[in-house]
Design an enzyme around this catalytic site. Structure first.
Site, PDB file in Angstrom:
ATOM      1  N   GLY A 155      -0.006  -8.348   9.869  1.00  0.00           N
ATOM      2  CA  GLY A 155      -1.407  -7.926   9.837  1.00  0.00           C
ATOM      3  C   GLY A 155      -2.374  -9.003   9.373  1.00  0.00           C
TER       4      GLY A 155
ATOM      5  CG  ASP B 262       6.072  -3.598  -5.474  1.00  0.00           C
ATOM      6  OD1 ASP B 262       4.826  -3.540  -5.494  1.00  0.00           O
ATOM      7  OD2 ASP B 262       6.807  -2.590  -5.413  1.00  0.00           O
ATOM      8  CB  VAL B 263       0.973  -6.649  -5.839  1.00  0.00           C
ATOM      9  CG1 VAL B 263       1.066  -7.882  -4.953  1.00  0.00           C
ATOM     10  CG2 VAL B 263       0.549  -5.422  -5.034  1.00  0.00           C
TER      11      VAL B 263
ATOM     12  CE1 TYR C 122      -7.281   0.754   2.136  1.00  0.00           C
ATOM     13  CE2 TYR C 122      -9.406   1.451   3.003  1.00  0.00           C
ATOM     14  CZ  TYR C 122      -8.407   0.504   2.897  1.00  0.00           C
ATOM     15  OH  TYR C 122      -8.553  -0.712   3.535  1.00  0.00           O
TER      16      TYR C 122
ATOM     17  CE  LYS D 299      -8.599  -2.173   0.354  1.00  0.00           C
ATOM     18  NZ  LYS D 299      -7.967  -3.498   0.186  1.00  0.00           N
TER      19      LYS D 299
ATOM     20  CB  THR E  80      -3.192  -4.326  11.149  1.00  0.00           C
ATOM     21  OG1 THR E  80      -3.629  -3.162  10.448  1.00  0.00           O
ATOM     22  CG2 THR E  80      -4.205  -5.447  10.987  1.00  0.00           C
TER      23      THR E  80
HETATM   24  P1  NDP Z   1      -0.587  -3.883   7.027  1.00  0.00           P
HETATM   25  O1  NDP Z   1       0.050  -2.597   6.613  1.00  0.00           O
HETATM   26  O2  NDP Z   1      -0.468  -4.325   8.425  1.00  0.00           O
HETATM   27  O3  NDP Z   1      -0.019  -5.058   6.083  1.00  0.00           O
HETATM   28  C1  NDP Z   1       0.055  -4.862   4.705  1.00  0.00           C
HETATM   29  C2  NDP Z   1       0.835  -5.988   4.063  1.00  0.00           C
HETATM   30  O4  NDP Z   1       0.888  -5.746   2.643  1.00  0.00           O
HETATM   31  C3  NDP Z   1       2.267  -6.078   4.530  1.00  0.00           C
HETATM   32  O5  NDP Z   1       2.668  -7.433   4.540  1.00  0.00           O
HETATM   33  C4  NDP Z   1       3.029  -5.292   3.454  1.00  0.00           C
HETATM   34  O6  NDP Z   1       4.393  -5.684   3.465  1.00  0.00           O
HETATM   35  C5  NDP Z   1       2.249  -5.715   2.210  1.00  0.00           C
HETATM   36  N1  NDP Z   1       2.333  -4.816   1.055  1.00  0.00           N
HETATM   37  C6  NDP Z   1       2.084  -3.488   0.997  1.00  0.00           C
HETATM   38  N2  NDP Z   1       2.282  -3.021  -0.246  1.00  0.00           N
HETATM   39  C7  NDP Z   1       2.648  -4.091  -0.999  1.00  0.00           C
HETATM   40  C8  NDP Z   1       2.988  -4.256  -2.364  1.00  0.00           C
HETATM   41  N3  NDP Z   1       3.038  -3.230  -3.223  1.00  0.00           N
HETATM   42  N4  NDP Z   1       3.297  -5.505  -2.803  1.00  0.00           N
HETATM   43  C9  NDP Z   1       3.290  -6.561  -1.953  1.00  0.00           C
HETATM   44  N5  NDP Z   1       2.977  -6.468  -0.652  1.00  0.00           N
HETATM   45  C10 NDP Z   1       2.670  -5.230  -0.177  1.00  0.00           C
HETATM   46  O7  NDP Z   1      -2.114  -3.788   6.569  1.00  0.00           O
HETATM   47  P2  NDP Z   1      -3.427  -4.596   7.071  1.00  0.00           P
HETATM   48  O8  NDP Z   1      -3.059  -5.955   7.479  1.00  0.00           O
HETATM   49  O9  NDP Z   1      -4.161  -3.719   7.997  1.00  0.00           O
HETATM   50  O10 NDP Z   1      -4.285  -4.643   5.722  1.00  0.00           O
HETATM   51  C11 NDP Z   1      -4.267  -5.755   4.855  1.00  0.00           C
HETATM   52  C12 NDP Z   1      -5.375  -5.587   3.819  1.00  0.00           C
HETATM   53  O11 NDP Z   1      -6.634  -5.508   4.493  1.00  0.00           O
HETATM   54  C13 NDP Z   1      -5.264  -4.321   2.974  1.00  0.00           C
HETATM   55  O12 NDP Z   1      -5.706  -4.572   1.666  1.00  0.00           O
HETATM   56  C14 NDP Z   1      -6.227  -3.376   3.680  1.00  0.00           C
HETATM   57  O13 NDP Z   1      -6.717  -2.370   2.823  1.00  0.00           O
HETATM   58  C15 NDP Z   1      -7.316  -4.343   4.086  1.00  0.00           C
HETATM   59  N6  NDP Z   1      -8.170  -3.877   5.160  1.00  0.00           N
HETATM   60  C16 NDP Z   1      -7.641  -3.643   6.404  1.00  0.00           C
HETATM   61  C17 NDP Z   1      -8.465  -3.204   7.427  1.00  0.00           C
HETATM   62  C18 NDP Z   1      -7.960  -2.960   8.809  1.00  0.00           C
HETATM   63  O14 NDP Z   1      -8.715  -2.415   9.625  1.00  0.00           O
HETATM   64  N7  NDP Z   1      -6.743  -3.341   9.144  1.00  0.00           N
HETATM   65  C19 NDP Z   1      -9.884  -2.933   7.186  1.00  0.00           C
HETATM   66  C20 NDP Z   1     -10.332  -3.225   5.854  1.00  0.00           C
HETATM   67  C21 NDP Z   1      -9.493  -3.680   4.884  1.00  0.00           C
HETATM   68  P3  NDP Z   1       5.554  -4.778   2.797  1.00  0.00           P
HETATM   69  O15 NDP Z   1       5.347  -3.384   3.307  1.00  0.00           O
HETATM   70  O16 NDP Z   1       6.829  -5.422   3.219  1.00  0.00           O
HETATM   71  O17 NDP Z   1       5.349  -4.878   1.322  1.00  0.00           O
END
Ligand code: NDP
Length: 268
Positions: A35, A81-82, A175, A179, A210
């Site tokens: 993503g 894991d954050v 959510y 944010k 994504t």
């Molecule tokens: P995805 O679900 O595609 O990707 C999320 C990523 O975060 C993955 O790599 C996942 O990997 C990782 N992740 C999730 N939880 C944890 C955790 N606890 N610790 C470490 N890594 C973690 O999401 P997007 O790319 O769509 O979103 C990315 C960011 O952008 C987010 O903060 C989202 O809120 C923000 N955003 C997205 C929008 C959109 O339209 N896509 C719009 C506005 C904001 P894994 O599961 O392996 O941990």
């Protein structure tokens, strides 16, 4: 040109594109296995940074790091894991040991659990806040401590236009709250750490395609595409130049800002 700047900063005569360079810098991107995080890791690497990619899933992290290395980018994958304080401390130490001190932190890891307020369980509320808000807080402090010591660094938090609007068709109160808090935490850290040479800004994306946001599906057209002035959703690579801008000297006089990138969704 003269300057009264008490810090003694002189006008920068570096050619403009050179100011976007991250050559010699080390960047850490959380949630970078797919993503938006994956796309931003790519952009930072293309701008010259060594890049650490982290997420919870070991396979995704390994794959992302391999893909970056195959393109000649110095990359290191760390499973972390954050939401886990011990994991975050280990992650920062591991990255520093492998690539060097972290100059750029992108707090991107985030999740959403859809549901109305009355449907949302206490557990879901905690999970979303633990990831989206506590994660940003924890990683910023863990990396920020070293930045304060060294007197430099940039942090880019991934907020959302959801800090300003209520998304439809699916309700997601935790959510939205998380944010909005990320945007205000960005300002708090920016104010506190400016004297240490650290800049903290946020990106507020609109709808991007994504895995977590399947906005190409017909049911999202009415809610996520048509209301945007540009009548489309964004693609992850369209966030790349903006994160390089905020991470680099190109944005040297910006801190505490929230940059909205939403195809004009929030204009109306
Ligand atoms: P995805 O679900 O595609 O990707 C999320 C990523 O975060 C993955 O790599 C996942 O990997 C990782 N992740 C999730 N939880 C944890 C955790 N606890 N610790 C470490 N890594 C973690 O999401 P997007 O790319 O769509 O979103 C990315 C960011 O952008 C987010 O903060 C989202 O809120 C923000 N955003 C997205 C929008 C959109 O339209 N896509 C719009 C506005 C904001 P894994 O599961 O392996 O941990």
């Amino acid at each position: 040109m003269t300057t009264n700047d008490p810090t003694g900063r002189k006008p920068d005569s570096t050619r403009v594109l050179q100011r976007f360079s991250l050559a010699g810098k080390v960047a850490l991107v959380t949630g970078a296995s797919r993503g938006l995080g994956r796309a931003m890791a790519q952009a930072l690497g293309e701008a010259g940074a060594s890049v650490a990619v982290t997420a919870r899933g070991a396979d995704g992290v390994r794959r992302a790091a391999e893909e970056l290395r195959a393109q000649g980018i110095r990359a290191h994958g760390v499973r972390a894991d954050v939401t886990d304080p011990a994991d975050v401390d280990r992650m920062v130490q591991e990255v520093a040991g492998d690539l060097g001190p972290i100059d750029v932190l992108v707090n991107n890891a985030g999740i959403s659990v859809p549901g109305t307020a009355l449907e949302t369980s206490e557990e879901s509320w905690r999970e979303v806040l633990a990831t989206n808000l506590d994660g940003v807080w924890r990683c910023s402090r863990a990396v920020g401590a070293g930045m304060v010591e060294r007197g430099s660094g940039t942090i880019v938090n991934i907020g959302s236009m959801s800090a300003m609007i209520v998304n439809q068709p699916r309700w997601q109160p935790p959510y939205l709250a998380s944010k909005a808090a990320v945007h205000q935490l960005t300002k708090a850290l920016a104010a506190e750490w400016a004297p240490y040479g650290i800049r903290v800004n946020a990106l507020a994306p609109g709808y991007f395609l994504t895995e977590a946001s399947p906005v190409d599906q017909p049911e999202y057209q009415q809610w996520c595409v048509e209301p945007a002035a540009m009548k489309r959703y964004g693609l992850p690579d369209e966030l790349g130049p903006a994160v390089v801008f905020l991470a680099s000297d190109a944005s040297s006089f910006m801190t505490g800002s929230v940059v909205v990138i939403d195809g004009g969704f929030t204009l109306f």
